[in-house]
Write an enzyme that holds these catalytic residues in place. Structure first.
Site, PDB file in Angstrom:
ATOM      1  CB  CYS A  93      -0.876  -0.015   1.265  1.00 33.90           C
ATOM      2  SG  CYS A  93      -2.111  -1.577   1.380  1.00 33.90           S
ATOM      3  CG  HIS A 138      -3.328   3.464   2.545  1.00 35.35           C
ATOM      4  ND1 HIS A 138      -3.822   2.989   1.607  1.00 35.35           N
ATOM      5  CD2 HIS A 138      -3.195   2.121   3.280  1.00 35.35           C
ATOM      6  CE1 HIS A 138      -3.851   1.726   1.282  1.00 35.35           C
ATOM      7  NE2 HIS A 138      -3.561   1.308   2.496  1.00 35.35           N
ATOM      8  CG  ASN A 171      -6.546  -1.046   1.532  1.00 33.60           C
ATOM      9  OD1 ASN A 171      -5.925  -0.464   0.558  1.00 33.60           O
ATOM     10  ND2 ASN A 171      -5.830  -1.487   2.676  1.00 33.60           N
TER      11      ASN A 171
HETATM   12  C1  COA Z   1      -9.656  -5.313  10.343  1.00 29.82           C
HETATM   13  C2  COA Z   1     -10.510  -4.698  11.561  1.00 29.82           C
HETATM   14  C3  COA Z   1     -11.434  -3.812  10.878  1.00 29.82           C
HETATM   15  C4  COA Z   1     -10.934  -5.602  12.645  1.00 29.82           C
HETATM   16  O1  COA Z   1     -11.565  -4.883  13.498  1.00 29.82           O
HETATM   17  P1  COA Z   1     -11.427  -5.123  15.015  1.00 29.82           P
HETATM   18  O2  COA Z   1     -12.110  -4.191  15.905  1.00 29.82           O
HETATM   19  O3  COA Z   1      -9.948  -5.212  15.305  1.00 29.82           O
HETATM   20  O4  COA Z   1     -12.016  -6.482  15.231  1.00 29.82           O
HETATM   21  P2  COA Z   1     -11.485  -7.802  15.808  1.00 29.82           P
HETATM   22  O5  COA Z   1     -10.612  -8.373  14.672  1.00 29.82           O
HETATM   23  O6  COA Z   1     -10.768  -7.655  17.205  1.00 29.82           O
HETATM   24  O7  COA Z   1     -12.770  -8.730  15.673  1.00 29.82           O
HETATM   25  C5  COA Z   1     -13.729  -8.453  16.309  1.00 29.82           C
HETATM   26  C6  COA Z   1     -14.748  -9.179  16.065  1.00 29.82           C
HETATM   27  O8  COA Z   1     -15.410  -9.042  14.947  1.00 29.82           O
HETATM   28  C7  COA Z   1     -15.431 -10.148  14.114  1.00 29.82           C
HETATM   29  N1  COA Z   1     -15.470  -9.808  12.838  1.00 29.82           N
HETATM   30  C8  COA Z   1     -14.212  -9.799  12.197  1.00 29.82           C
HETATM   31  N2  COA Z   1     -14.475  -9.443  10.581  1.00 29.82           N
HETATM   32  C9  COA Z   1     -15.723  -9.357  10.788  1.00 29.82           C
HETATM   33  C10 COA Z   1     -16.716  -8.955   9.857  1.00 29.82           C
HETATM   34  N3  COA Z   1     -16.450  -8.631   8.462  1.00 29.82           N
HETATM   35  N4  COA Z   1     -18.223  -8.796  10.050  1.00 29.82           N
HETATM   36  C11 COA Z   1     -18.723  -9.267  11.293  1.00 29.82           C
HETATM   37  N5  COA Z   1     -17.713  -9.511  12.166  1.00 29.82           N
HETATM   38  C12 COA Z   1     -16.311  -9.553  11.969  1.00 29.82           C
HETATM   39  C13 COA Z   1     -14.322 -11.118  14.743  1.00 29.82           C
HETATM   40  O9  COA Z   1     -14.722 -12.366  14.408  1.00 29.82           O
HETATM   41  C14 COA Z   1     -14.592 -10.850  16.148  1.00 29.82           C
HETATM   42  O10 COA Z   1     -15.544 -11.580  16.815  1.00 29.82           O
HETATM   43  P3  COA Z   1     -15.196 -12.433  18.145  1.00 29.82           P
HETATM   44  O11 COA Z   1     -15.288 -10.945  19.067  1.00 29.82           O
HETATM   45  O12 COA Z   1     -16.615 -13.012  18.243  1.00 29.82           O
HETATM   46  O13 COA Z   1     -13.956 -13.000  17.973  1.00 29.82           O
HETATM   47  C15 COA Z   1      -9.113  -3.808  12.411  1.00 29.82           C
HETATM   48  O14 COA Z   1      -8.296  -4.639  12.951  1.00 29.82           O
HETATM   49  C16 COA Z   1      -8.442  -2.961  11.285  1.00 29.82           C
HETATM   50  O15 COA Z   1      -9.071  -1.742  10.771  1.00 29.82           O
HETATM   51  N6  COA Z   1      -7.153  -3.295  11.105  1.00 29.82           N
HETATM   52  C17 COA Z   1      -6.330  -2.822  10.210  1.00 29.82           C
HETATM   53  C18 COA Z   1      -6.500  -3.149   8.903  1.00 29.82           C
HETATM   54  C19 COA Z   1      -6.079  -2.575   7.685  1.00 29.82           C
HETATM   55  O16 COA Z   1      -6.508  -1.327   7.387  1.00 29.82           O
HETATM   56  N7  COA Z   1      -5.042  -3.068   6.973  1.00 29.82           N
HETATM   57  C20 COA Z   1      -4.490  -2.741   5.907  1.00 29.82           C
HETATM   58  C21 COA Z   1      -3.139  -1.671   6.260  1.00 29.82           C
HETATM   59  S1  COA Z   1      -2.655  -1.482   4.671  1.00 29.82           S
END
Ligand code: COA
Length: 330
Positions: free
Chosen positions: A114, A257, A287
């Site tokens: 990215c 980004h 993204n």
């Molecule tokens: C990916 C992201 C949105 C997840 O959000 P989060 O608040 O960290 O969520 P978690 O991964 O801790 O998951 C929380 C819960 O939501 C659930 N969950 C994950 N994806 C889900 C989806 N698409 N829909 C519904 N529930 C979802 C998980 O299973 C978890 O459930 P649980 O508590 O029962 O285990 C977040 O971590 C994020 O934005 N990370 C950066 C990603 C990014 O931008 N990367 C690219 C960089 S270039």
């Protein structure tokens, strides 16, 4: 004096096919409310089955060349930033140069995920420092929907496909629809390379007839990635402002980004930059990796969000880990 690196005629292309959050809820265990509240994404684009990354690149490249009035055979370099190339080899840049009839140009891909747009700008600036007459077609093109794991709801909702293209020259004269790269800083931390991976290389040690497994697809540790993204993007922005004796007050528009609205807001708040000076379009495209910043930037230009003389701060973050900041003067 810094060599001039002028960006001409930025164009972007996103495929027409839209995957809404409602559509995603139909194919994965997810829902619109979760996706919007955690990411700000409402829809993303997907290329056609018959298309590859180089096809998106070609559409963006043709539009850019048309805007500049330049023929492809006037180019000296074709460079593509992508983490989703058509194949491991040849490069997307070579395929693209062939489609454009660009002749025997120097053509290669760079892999900075990215952060590809800003890493590419840094590279192009170095080329132009030694070859002032270079005319570089620089393309960022991604087809992440080909590499997301549709069984992994935590990642498949985040990514989309797009391409952008611009021509970079060392001309110092002002030109319509152009901006100058004032400064750029690129960083990485390979010790964190496991946080985001996209398979398809030699680590996928398959034999003919094997079924692909999850190693072939994109995988991410979302929480750790989030933490590093916010911290490093804010720090590198502060660093580039400081070394140019600027503050956020000197920035007319911040174009980060477009990975996740919460990351963008957290970085904006650390930098103390008002929301009305932060450009976002992650809601429409998700993204798009290397294409994300130039896609946002081209929409910001088209929407009249950047005026003559304005300074734009760009910030990137991605797999590697890689991150970067740049200053543009329009
Ligand atoms: C990916 C992201 C949105 C997840 O959000 P989060 O608040 O960290 O969520 P978690 O991964 O801790 O998951 C929380 C819960 O939501 C659930 N969950 C994950 N994806 C889900 C989806 N698409 N829909 C519904 N529930 C979802 C998980 O299973 C978890 O459930 P649980 O508590 O029962 O285990 C977040 O971590 C994020 O934005 N990370 C950066 C990603 C990014 O931008 N990367 C690219 C960089 S270039």
């Amino acid at each position: 004096m810094n060599p001039v690196c002028r960006i001409y005629a930025l164009s972007a292309h996103a495929p027409h096919k839209i995957l809404t959050n409602e559509y995603m809820a139909g194919i994965a265990d997810t829902n619109n409310e979760w996706i919007v509240s955690r990411t700000g994404i409402r829809e993303r684009r997907k290329l056609e089955k018959t298309q590859n990354t180089s096809d998106l690149a070609l559409i963006a490249a043709r539009e850019t060349l048309q805007k500049t009035g330049m023929e492809a055979d006037a180019l000296t370099h074709v460079i593509t930033a992508t983490c989703t190339p058509d194949m491991l080899s040849p490069s997307v840049a070579c395929i693209l140069a062939g489609h454009l009839n660009a002749g025997q140009v120097m053509a290669f891909d760079i892999s900075a995920a990215c952060s590809g747009f800003l890493y590419g700008l840094s590279l192009c600036r170095s080329i132009l420092a030694h070859e002032v007459d270079a005319r570089i077609l620089f393309v960022c093109a991604e087809a992440l929907t080909r590499r997301v794991n549709w069984n992994d709801r935590s990642t498949c909702v985040l990514f989309g496909d797009a391409a952008s293209a611009c021509v970079l020259t060392g001309e110092s004269a002002d030109a319509h629809d152009s901006s100058v790269l004032e400064d750029v800083i690129c960083k990485s931390d390979g010790a964190l390379s496991d946080l985001i991976t996209v398979g398809g290389g030699t680590a996928c040690n398959y034999r003919l007839g094997d079924q692909v497994d999850e190693r072939f697809f994109l995988a991410m540790l979302g929480r750790d990635t989030y933490r590093h993204a916010v911290r490093q993007m804010a720090l590198v922005c502060e660093e580039i402002l400081q070394r140019n004796a600027l503050t956020v007050e000197n920035v007319n528009l911040f174009v980060p980004h477009q990975a996740n609205l919460r990351i963008i807001e957290a970085v904006g708040s650390r930098l103390h930059i008002n929301g009305d000076r932060v450009f976002t379009n992650v809601d429409k495209y998700g993204n798009t990796s290397a294409a994300s910043i130039p896609l946002a930037l081209s929409e910001a230009f088209a929407a009249g969000r950047v005026r003559q003389g304005d300074r734009v701060l760009l910030a990137a973050f991605g797999a590697g880990l890689t991150w970067s900041a740049a200053l543009l003067r329009y």
